[in-house]
Design a protein around this motif. Structure first.
Motif, short mmCIF file in Angstrom:
data_model
loop_
_atom_site.label_atom_id
_atom_site.label_comp_id
_atom_site.label_asym_id
_atom_site.label_seq_id
_atom_site.Cartn_x
_atom_site.Cartn_y
_atom_site.Cartn_z
N THR A 1 0.82 -1.23 0.00
CA THR A 1 0.00 0.00 0.00
C THR A 1 0.85 1.27 0.00
O THR A 1 0.50 2.25 -0.64
CB THR A 1 -0.94 0.07 1.22
N HIS A 2 1.95 1.25 0.78
CA HIS A 2 2.82 2.42 0.84
C HIS A 2 4.13 2.01 1.52
O HIS A 2 4.22 0.94 2.12
CB HIS A 2 2.15 3.59 1.58
N THR A 3 5.14 2.86 1.39
CA THR A 3 6.49 2.43 1.78
C THR A 3 6.90 2.86 3.18
O THR A 3 8.07 3.08 3.43
CB THR A 3 7.52 2.89 0.73
N HIS A 4 5.97 2.97 4.10
CA HIS A 4 6.38 3.13 5.50
C HIS A 4 6.96 1.78 5.98
O HIS A 4 6.51 0.72 5.54
CB HIS A 4 5.21 3.58 6.38
N PRO A 5 7.98 1.87 6.86
CA PRO A 5 8.78 0.67 7.16
C PRO A 5 8.05 -0.42 7.94
O PRO A 5 8.59 -1.50 8.11
CB PRO A 5 9.96 1.22 7.96
N GLY B 1 -1.94 11.13 0.84
CA GLY B 1 -2.29 11.94 2.02
C GLY B 1 -1.48 11.48 3.22
O GLY B 1 -0.57 12.17 3.64
N HIS B 2 -1.78 10.29 3.73
CA HIS B 2 -0.95 9.71 4.80
C HIS B 2 0.48 9.53 4.28
O HIS B 2 1.45 9.81 4.97
CB HIS B 2 -1.55 8.38 5.24
N ALA B 3 0.60 9.03 3.07
CA ALA B 3 1.88 8.97 2.34
C ALA B 3 1.57 9.36 0.90
O ALA B 3 0.48 9.06 0.40
CB ALA B 3 2.47 7.57 2.39
ZN LIG Z 1 1.96 4.34 7.18
#
Ligand SMILES: [Zn+2]
Length: 297
Positions: A81-85, A150-152
């Protein structure tokens, strides 16, 4: 086709595979925390020939739990979904172990990882970046990417057409509001991505952390209302005298846990950037940054 049954009750321990619906299973990663709740939710979609959504952190126990969950199956796709760790680092080792292709969001910026306080060196090299509206099909399931920045900035949600369910990542979660941390997080984009969900007819969301969002439209309307109230509260603290973000936060987030103060400051900055762009506030120096002081124009 009769409506799928959703198992909304089962929580599950880290590493345990929980059956949520005919097409969806979940394995909870062992990374609880103030931003991750009980841990990252990794979802397995399909039966026999499956897709894995958000494989989570590169934690040996989690990887081994995931491999055990799909031990008699073929993993064809790994979606991110997104690249937060807390969401992507297990993608590469899982792809290596299973031969699956990594598909999903575009690579993120370093700022995106730093923003959530846990930069990761793990590579994110998708085999294919999914555009909004692009579909992934497997036996009995159809997943469609939905761009929700938005969030990322690179955030995608994934619709599971057969069950009218949306894997909402960190865009919408039942346990907490999303953190929106500039410069990768963008409050104007986040609000627009929330309004986008109101035009849809999803039956429920499976978030990146915590349990399902069961009445999605009502919930998203409440989130929008919450952000508008937060925006009004920030404006309410401002007058002709410039004030720092720390001052504003102390006034509007009374009783907040000290571990969440900086996140509140960053969220306030995200609102101030949006408000400045709309001409409703300005900073004393003209720069809209964490260290600037703000006043009503
Ligand atoms: Zn995140």
């Amino acid at each position: 086709m009769s409506a799928p049954e959703f198992n909304l009750a089962l929580e599950g321990a880290p590493g345990e595979t929980v059956r949520l619906s005919p097409l969806v299973r979940r394995v909870l990663a062992p990374n609880p925390g103030p931003f991750t709740y009980r841990g990252t939710c990794t979802y397995i979609v399909g039966e026999g020939d499956v897709a894995v959504i958000d494989p989570g952190p590169a934690d040996a126990a989690h990887l081994s739990a995931l491999r055990h969950a799909v031990r008699d199956e073929r993993v064809s796709h790994i979606l991110v979904t997104h690249t937060h760790p807390d969401h992507y680092p297990a993608a590469a080792p899982l792809a290596e172990a299973t031969g699956a292709a990594i598909l999903g969001c575009a690579p993120g910026s370093d700022a995106a990882s730093r923003a959530v306080g846990a930069a990761s060196d793990a590579p994110y090299r998708p085999d294919r970046i999914l555009a909004c509206g692009e579909r992934i099909e497997g036996p009995g399931y159809t997943l469609t990417a939905l761009a929700t920045p938005g969030h990322a900035a690179n955030h995608l949600c994934f619709e599971l057409q057969e069950e009218r369910a949306l894997f909402s990542g960190d865009h919408v979660m039942a346990w907490s509001t999303s953190v929106v941390i500039p410069p990768d997080g963008d409050m104007g984009d986040y609000m627009a991505s929330l309004r986008l969900l109101l035009e849809r007819d999803d039956r429920l969301y499976w978030p990146g952390h915590g349990g399902p969002v069961k009445a999605p439209k009502r919930f998203v309307r409440a989130l929008l209302q919450h952000r508008r109230q937060r925006e009004a509260a920030i404006l309410g603290t401002l007058g002709p005298e410039p004030r720092s973000i720390d001052d504003i936060v102390l006034q509007i987030y009374q009783g907040i846990s000290p571990s969440l103060l900086e996140a509140a400051a960053q969220s306030t900055l995200a609102h101030l950037i949006d408000l400045a762009a709309r001409g409703k506030v300005r900073s004393d120096t003209g720069d809209v940054t964490r260290k600037a002081r703000f006043l009503r124009p």
